[in-house]
Structures are given as C-alpha cells and as structure tokens.
Scaffold this active site. Structure first.
Site, short mmCIF file in Angstrom:
data_model
loop_
_atom_site.label_atom_id
_atom_site.label_comp_id
_atom_site.label_asym_id
_atom_site.label_seq_id
_atom_site.Cartn_x
_atom_site.Cartn_y
_atom_site.Cartn_z
N ASN A 1 -9.99 7.65 13.14
CA ASN A 1 -10.85 7.64 11.96
C ASN A 1 -10.13 8.34 10.80
O ASN A 1 -9.87 9.54 10.85
CB ASN A 1 -12.16 8.38 12.25
CG ASN A 1 -12.99 8.57 10.98
OD1 ASN A 1 -13.68 7.67 10.53
ND2 ASN A 1 -12.91 9.75 10.36
N GLU A 2 -9.78 7.56 9.78
CA GLU A 2 -9.31 8.04 8.48
C GLU A 2 -7.99 8.82 8.52
O GLU A 2 -7.66 9.52 7.57
CB GLU A 2 -10.39 8.87 7.78
CG GLU A 2 -11.62 8.04 7.42
CD GLU A 2 -12.65 8.80 6.60
OE1 GLU A 2 -12.49 10.02 6.39
OE2 GLU A 2 -13.63 8.18 6.15
N ASP A 3 -7.23 8.69 9.59
CA ASP A 3 -5.94 9.39 9.62
C ASP A 3 -4.91 8.76 8.69
O ASP A 3 -4.01 9.45 8.19
CB ASP A 3 -5.40 9.43 11.05
CG ASP A 3 -6.21 10.38 11.93
OD1 ASP A 3 -7.16 11.00 11.42
OD2 ASP A 3 -5.90 10.50 13.13
N SER B 1 -9.41 3.15 11.47
CA SER B 1 -10.54 2.79 10.61
C SER B 1 -10.59 3.82 9.49
O SER B 1 -10.82 5.00 9.75
CB SER B 1 -11.84 2.80 11.40
OG SER B 1 -12.92 2.41 10.59
N HIS C 1 -13.63 2.12 4.20
CA HIS C 1 -14.69 3.11 4.12
C HIS C 1 -15.01 3.25 2.64
O HIS C 1 -14.20 3.77 1.87
CB HIS C 1 -14.24 4.45 4.71
CG HIS C 1 -14.04 4.43 6.19
ND1 HIS C 1 -13.72 5.55 6.93
CD2 HIS C 1 -14.13 3.41 7.09
CE1 HIS C 1 -13.62 5.22 8.21
NE2 HIS C 1 -13.85 3.92 8.32
#
Length: 879
Positions: free
Chosen positions: A443-445, A498, A515
């Site tokens: 997530n969002e790395d 993501s 996102h």
C-alpha cells in the site's frame, strides 16, 4: 490412530517480564487468543484505552516485555496395532510478535513475525512421568526491537509515513504504531489459537489448481494434498480425493493415489469434469461451492482427513489499451464487473477480541449496501479465516494487499527470509477462497519512492540492481512476491502495489489503480468535481465525518468535552490537519453550527454528499464493453479499529453513518444519476447567482445498470422550487431501455426549461429530481441534484411529517418542501433500511426499522435547516 487436537484456551496466566517489573505477579487470563491490553484491562490494571485520552496512559505497555504461561497434561493414548510412533505438536497460529517459547524449561521456538503460523514437534520434550507440562511464552517489546534493528542496519534509510520508523523492519501489523485513524497501542501476546495435536500421519493441506474453459463448460486441473508423517509412508498408505457439491452427498469426483508417490510430501492427481457450477459475486449469480476433501488411509484405517469448501470461477483482470489509456477492471465468469466497494482496516486495535460472528456481521454490511469488493489494506493483517469464509459465502470479492504500507522496506537477509515464509503461508491459506481475486504487493510504497525521490528506472529490468538501489523494496514487489505467488497459486492475479500503473507515476489516471486523495488531502478539491478526478480504478478515496452521537458520548465520557473542537474531540481524530481540512469542507458547503448534534449531522451529510458524487460519477464511467473508463471505486474506509472520528462509513460499533446509505443507493442494480454544472463560488469574482440561473444550469442524466439484461424503464425528470415546493419547469417524461451491464446516457448538456418569472433574471433556487420506474410503477432509483453550495439556500420551514406504524417497525417521511439530508439518529440496536436521504414534495420515503427503539425511547431525527426534534413533535422552523 487418527489425528487428535486440543486447543489450549484456558488456564493461562500473564505478567510483566524483566528486571524489577511493575507487575511482578501473575494475572489470570480469561482465554487465549489474547493480547496484553485485554488481560490488563480485565484485571483492572489499566483504564479502557478506548475511552477519553486513556490511550496515552497505556503506551508504556509497548515498551515492556511480557510472559504468558500455562500447563497441560501429556496426552494418554492407546495405540492401535501397527502404530509405533506418535508425534505430538504444538501449533501456534499467531504469536505477536517477538516470542520465545519454552516447554518444561527447554526453548522450542523463537518467532519474529506476527503473520506466521508455527508448528513444533514437542515429542522429545513432553513429560512422560505423569507430571504436568509447563508452557511459557516471553514476548519482547516490538517497539524497542524495531528501534534496535534500525541502528543495526545503517545501510538502509527507513523512510516512513505515519508515526515512527521502528515499525518498518518489524513483521507486525503496522497500524499498531498508530495511523491517521487509529491509536498507538503496541500489542503483544498469543493473538491466535494455541493448539496441541498428536498423530501418526496427517494431511497438512488440500487444494486445487484449475482452469475454467472460456465457454465455462469445463473445469480441469489438479487436486493436491500435502502429507506429513512420523515414521515414513508405505505402500498401503493412500490418499483419496473427493469433490462434491456443497451440502450434497453425491461425489462428483473420487480419485485415489499412493501417498508416497509425491515429492516433498505433496501428492497430486489430474481431474476434469463438465458443466461446473460457478461462484459469482453477489448480484451476478449464485455462490456455488464444492466440498474438497483428502483422506489418508493406511490399508482400510483412516489416519487423517482435510476438508475445504472451494469455489470455481474464471477470474480475469482486463488491462487492454483503449481510448482512455489502459483499462483496469475485473471479469468474472465472462461478466465484466464494476467493483464498487470499500477498503478494510483491521476491525479492532486488539484483534484477539474479534469473533467469527463479528466478522460475518461486517461482511453482511457489504451485501446490504450493494458493495461487491473489499480491499484488505497492507498496514494490517492477512485476514482471519472467518472473514474469508464470509466473503466466499456472501459473494464479496477480496483484494488482498501484502503486509507492507507507507514505507521504504529493507532487504537484509533475515527480513527476506521472514517475509518469504509469511508470503508463502498466507498465499497457501487464501488460495482456495474464490473470493480472493487479486494480490497487491503493498500500500502506497511507490508513493514513498516518489516523495523521497528514491531510485526507480522502469526500463531497468535487472532485479539485482533494484536490490542495491535506494528503493530496494522494488526487489520484493516486482521480483520476489510475483515469483512466490506464481509458485504457490499459478492462476492468481498479482499487482505490484496499490496504487500502481505499470511503472508510471502512481497518480496517473490512465493506467492501473489510483488513490484519489486530492479530495481531503492534496489539493483539497471540491467533492462536487469528482467527475474530473477519476482513474481507471479508484482503490482509495474518502471524506471524514463524525460518528453518531451515541458513539461520541460512549468514548468521550466527560460532558464538558462533548462539543466540536474540544480537546478530546481533537485527540480522537488522528488525521493530520483534520481541523483545517474538515472545517474547510464544512464552511465551504454548509452554515456552521456550534452544538454537537448539529455539527455531527453536517459532517455526516458532507461525507454522504462526497460519496454520492464520487460513486455516481465513477460508476457512470463504467461505460460499456470495450470502453470501461473506470473499473471500480473503493471508499477509504468501511470500518474503524476503535471509536473515533475518521473516514469510516460505519463506526467501530457497527453503527452506520449516512454515507453508508448513499453508497447503497449509488451501487443499486439499477441507478439514475444527475450531473449538474457547479460554478465556482469561492473565487474573488464569482457570480453567486449562477447557481440559480437557468441559462447556466447545464445538466446530464444517465442510468447505470449491473443487470445482465436490458430493462425498459420510465424516467421522470422534474424541476422543483426549493422555496415553494412547486414545479417551476417542464417535466421530462420518457421511456428508456437501460442497456445491460452498462451506462445508458439519456441527456447530455441540457438546460433547465423553467417557467419564466416576472423578473426574467432571477429564478427560485430549484432541485432537479429524477426517478426511474418499471412498467408496473415500481420505483427503482432516484437522484436529486441541488444547487451548490447548500449554505446559500434557505431551508427554513420544511414542514416535515414523520409517521411511525403502531408496531414501530415502519416509518413514513414526507414534506411539503424539498428536504436535504434527513437523518435518523442511529445507535447499537437501532438500524434502518435507509437513512440520510432527501425528501421531495409529493413523494413518501418509507423506512423499515431493522431493530426498533424501546417503547420508552424517542426516535430522533434531523435534516439541514431543522431544529432538533423527536418523534411526535412538529417541525419548529430553522436553527
């Protein structure tokens, strides 16, 4: 003998461990699974961390070490003839996190990963003289160990968003360090069951790999079983596979194979059959499942068996070049599916408290709100079997992130060994669930990579160079994880992160998922402009709102603190700059009330409106086959891990905010949507009359359908004065065929044709109201487009009427004038079939009460412009 199991659930004690501990005496543990905070609270050692600011007074727990102990008897067995050795295992389904386990004074296990299951052969260590066995588990502070690891690895820069960097090298649920919706509560303890097992041989796992033909007429593949044994298998040992329809005794397949024919204990047999019954998402077909079993026989004696419910479906992620870039949507059994749903965080700060029933209730909420996808966020856990079983049963698609979130993760050898075991175990555990349709690497790395300008060259195809770069986690997400997924579950869909878009910038709206945080975060765009903020798949977006009053008052116990802007209200909202961001959206759109009830209501309508605009706009972009501009929308977030103020649409206690119902309406099988031009009103030279000028009121109307057949409906569009409740324009009535599984554009770039008033330059502010009905008159969906901003409108004297049936389970709401945001106050034990809706003159909103108030309880409601009122009182005018 067959395998026997005994869960070590009771008889545990715990205390602080170390030199001069504060709590140097053992406290009783009600049951295991458990975690330290649960047991300290049960023994009145600490205050409830969920109340007031008690989170601060219990943070010391995370810096201490803890010990859990219990005793158990050695199993006494009468061995059947020919069984000359029995293995006794201790199975730890989850230890949180740095755990050293001793049995009768002998160290049998050291664990450093919360996400891993451990099985230990304790046969050499158990008591043989009839005395009890003593089991001890020491849990070291994950917080302090994380800080140590950072100093031990200076070769890596531990970039991190959300709280401190010590979380990054620790394989523990990352949200325990706190997030922008959750507290800092560093847990420890046996958070999943501890089980004693004894056996001669056992089936460790059973699964299938299959392919459904493109015409859906045939299913073929392999059935697998992993066999573990004590003394070796012989020619008499066989594994018998069977496959039968769930709930039926008739076997579709029965196949037998010699147990020792496998490699590394894995045996397999090919299978094939015609006309499989397929598993579909909710609303698209049935959730058919099969019972898959593997039985291990020695001659005619059964030694063990393993049984799973499995589903069969053909799942594809469609990524094709088109006029908008590259598509991103799911196709299940040949049907394109708009993935409307939510993101999921861990449902409790203390996960050992979660029960199967609580998980099932959460998943049922998705079905009730027409959602078909849940995204399990990477800062939490690989969810419980109960969560996945409910998703399978109810037809919910699961997007599962691997457990990495908002950081730059290292690649030192011990870390990679740990995450390999973690990944393989959890892929194996989840691979038989038909609900799990995609794995995402993190997530969002990649946003962290962009933020800190870490090295990333999409043209570099050498994994070893990624490993040596300033963004070494790329080696995990683009090399290791896809390989492990391919090896453990070859048919699974893998997505590197993501958001992720084929190596392009993570916010690129033409490819992959995005996102969308330019609403709330980032540029703080107007939610009315959601149509301009879409992507190929919007896997996060959101808007904050207060929970209902019952939750606020339950978690903030001092009445003097129960008001907007109080110290405790601010403390419970963990979002960065939440005062500025929430108040910006409130003041931009509403008159700002000061009392708690009215302010709570305004924030809830704010969130509800944001959901209406986003879901309707992006679902409109579902378009048609071959032109799927947007493949799904997942709100951040469905749930909370404690009672708080956040982006959740359902609070910690399962109480639904009005936004939940807005999503329900927007994702109905058949929905009507209105886009109404929204001129700026905050610019220095904005024309405030543009919101009511018919010449500038351009609008579109469309119908969105997830039905698989065309439907003929009647569409009625009316223009109604907000001040008088009368029709002030020409009503549009037309019969429309709504295309199947598509958006049907009905009107585009239209202007309201209003009856000319005496002063031709000024009109009453008006709503545009659309209704679609079937041929027999059944209302399928409605939508109402209001002038923006709502704060410019006069909502006084709405003349609302609320009638409740004698049985108190049916409520009828009507009004003489248009009403915005009618909300019943909800609480535990009081839920409604609809809430947070608009009311249009001439129509009645009929609401059923799923769980009604007691006879002596008032039913409380409010709406924009109303005084606080209770059942039986007439509307008394504006605030």
């Amino acid at each position: 003998m067959q395998r026997h199991t005994q869960e070590l659930k009771t008889g545990w004690f715990m205390k602080e461990h170390g030199v001069k501990p504060t709590i140097d005496f053992y406290l009783p543990v009600k049951q295991v699974p458990s975690q330290v905070h649960i047991d300290l609270l049960a023994n009145n050692i600490i205050p409830d961390p969920f109340l007031d600011a008690n989170e601060l007074s219990v943070r010391w727990i995370g810096e201490k070490d803890w010990i859990y102990r219990t005793t158990f008897q050695t199993p006494t067995l009468s061995l059947a003839s020919g069984d000359n050795q029995i293995t006794t295992d201790l199975v730890f389904h989850g230890l949180d996190t740095y755990a050293t386990v001793t049995l009768n004074g002998k160290t049998i296990l050291s664990s450093e990963n919360m996400h891993i299951k451990h099985r230990v052969d304790i046969s050499p260590h158990i008591s043989t003289n009839g005395t009890e066995n003593e089991l001890r588990i020491v849990f070291k502070s994950a917080l302090l160990r994380g800080r140590e690891l950072i100093t031990q690895h200076p070769e890596h820069t531990f970039h991190v968003r959300q709280t401190e960097a010590s979380r990054v090298p620790v394989r523990k649920a990352q949200y325990n360090w706190g997030w922008d919706w959750g507290p800092i509560l560093m847990t420890a303890g046996p958070w999943r069951p501890v089980v004693l097992e004894w056996y001669v041989a056992r089936i460790e796992d059973v699964w299938m790999q299959y392919r459904v033909s493109q015409d859906l007429g045939r299913c073929s593949g392999y059935l697998f079983a992993r066999v573990s044994e004590s003394v070796g298998l012989d020619e008499k040992d066989t594994v018998v596979f069977s496959l039968a329809r769930e709930g039926e005794n008739v076997e579709l397949i029965r196949l037998e194979v010699q147990a020792r024919s496998g490699v590394d204990g894995v045996v397999k047999v090919p299978f094939s059959f015609e006309v499989p019954e397929l598993w579909y998402p909710n609303g698209y077909g049935s959730q058919a499942r099969y019972q898959l079993s593997a039985e291990l026989f020695r001659g005619d004696r059964r030694l063990d068996s393993a049984v799973k419910l499995v589903g069969i479906r053909r799942c594809e992620l469609i990524q094709e070049n088109d006029e908008f870039g590259k598509s991103f949507y799911f196709r299940i059994n040949g049907i394109d599916v708009f993935a409307g749903g939510s993101c999921w965080i861990p449902p409790d700060s203390f996960l050992a408290q979660m029960s199967r029933d609580r998980y099932t209730k959460w998943m049922r909420l998705l079905v009730e709100s027409n959602q078909i996808m849940i995204r399990v966020w990477g800062g939490g856990i690989y969810e419980d079997d109960a969560f996945l079983d409910a998703a399978d049963e109810l037809g919910i698609l699961v997007w599962q992130d691997f457990a990495f979130a908002c950081a730059s993760y290292p690649v030192f050898p011990a870390f990679l060994r740990s995450i390999e075991e973690e990944a393989r175990q959890n892929i194996r555990r989840l691979r038989s669930h038909p609900s799990v349709v995609i794995w995402a690497g993190n997530n969002e790395d990649y946003q962290v990579q962009e933020r800190y300008k870490l090295e990333y060259d999409p043209n570099d195809t050498d994994p070893e160079s990624w490993r040596k770069s300033s963004f070494p986690a790329r080696y995990i997400y683009e090399y290791l994880l896809p390989n492990w997924v391919r090896e453990e579950d070859p048919s699974a869909i893998y997505h590197p992160g993501s958001p992720w878009g084929d190596g392009k910038e993570s916010f690129d709206p033409t490819v992959g998922d995005i996102h969308q945080w330019d609403i709330w975060h980032g540029q703080m765009e107007r939610y009315q402009d959601s149509a301009l903020l879409s992507g190929r798949f919007v896997s996060e977006f959101g808007m904050e709102a207060y929970p209902h009053l019952s939750t606020i008052r339950r978690s903030i116990t001092k009445r003097s603190q129960q008001h907007p802007g109080s110290m405790m209200m601010d403390f419970r909202n963990k979002a960065l700059d939440h005062e500025r961001r929430l108040m910006t959206y409130v003041t931009q759109n509403f008159l700002v009330p000061s009392d708690l009830q009215s302010f709570t209501h305004v924030t809830q309508i704010l969130q509800s409106e944001a959901m209406r605009y986003a879901y309707k706009s992006w679902r409109r972009m579902w378009g048609r086959s071959g032109a799927r501009k947007c493949g799904g929308a997942l709100v951040w977030q469905l749930n909370d891990c404690w009672p708080t103020i956040s982006w959740a649409v359902v609070d910690y206690y399962g109480i639904r905010k009005p936004a939940f119902y807005a999503i329900t309406r927007a994702l109905g099988p058949l929905d009507v949507g209105i886009w109404r031009e929204c001129p700026p009103w905050t610019g220095g030279h904005a024309d405030p009359f543009a919101i009511i000028n018919a010449d500038s009121c351009k609008f579109d109307v469309w119908i969105a359908s997830s039905l698989q057949e065309a439907v003929e409906v009647d569409l009625i569009i009316s223009f109604i004065s907000i001040a008088s409740g009368t029709l002030i324009g020409d009503t549009i009535t037309t019969r429309i065929t709504a295309n199947p599984n598509a958006t049907t554009e009905v009107l585009e770039n239209q202007y309201a044709k209003l009856h000319t008033p005496q002063d031709e330059d000024i009109h009453d502010p008006f709503i545009i109201h659309a209704v679609i009905r079937t041929a027999d008159g059944k209302v399928m969906a409605t939508d109402t487009a209001w002038p923006q901003p709502l704060k410019y409108l006069d909502f006084s004297n709405r003349k609302v009427k609320v009638q409740i049936s004698p049985s108190r389970n049916r409520i009828t709401v009507s009004s003489d004038l248009p009403v915005k945001g009618f909300v019943f106050e909800e609480r535990e034990g009081l839920t409604f079939s609809d809430n947070g809706f608009d009311i249009v003159p001439g129509e009645e909103q009929v609401v059923t009460v799923a769980q009604g108030p007691n006879e002596d309880e008032d039913l409380i409601w409010t709406y924009i412009g109303a005084n606080k009122s209770t059942l039986g009182q007439q509307d008394s005018g504006p605030r």
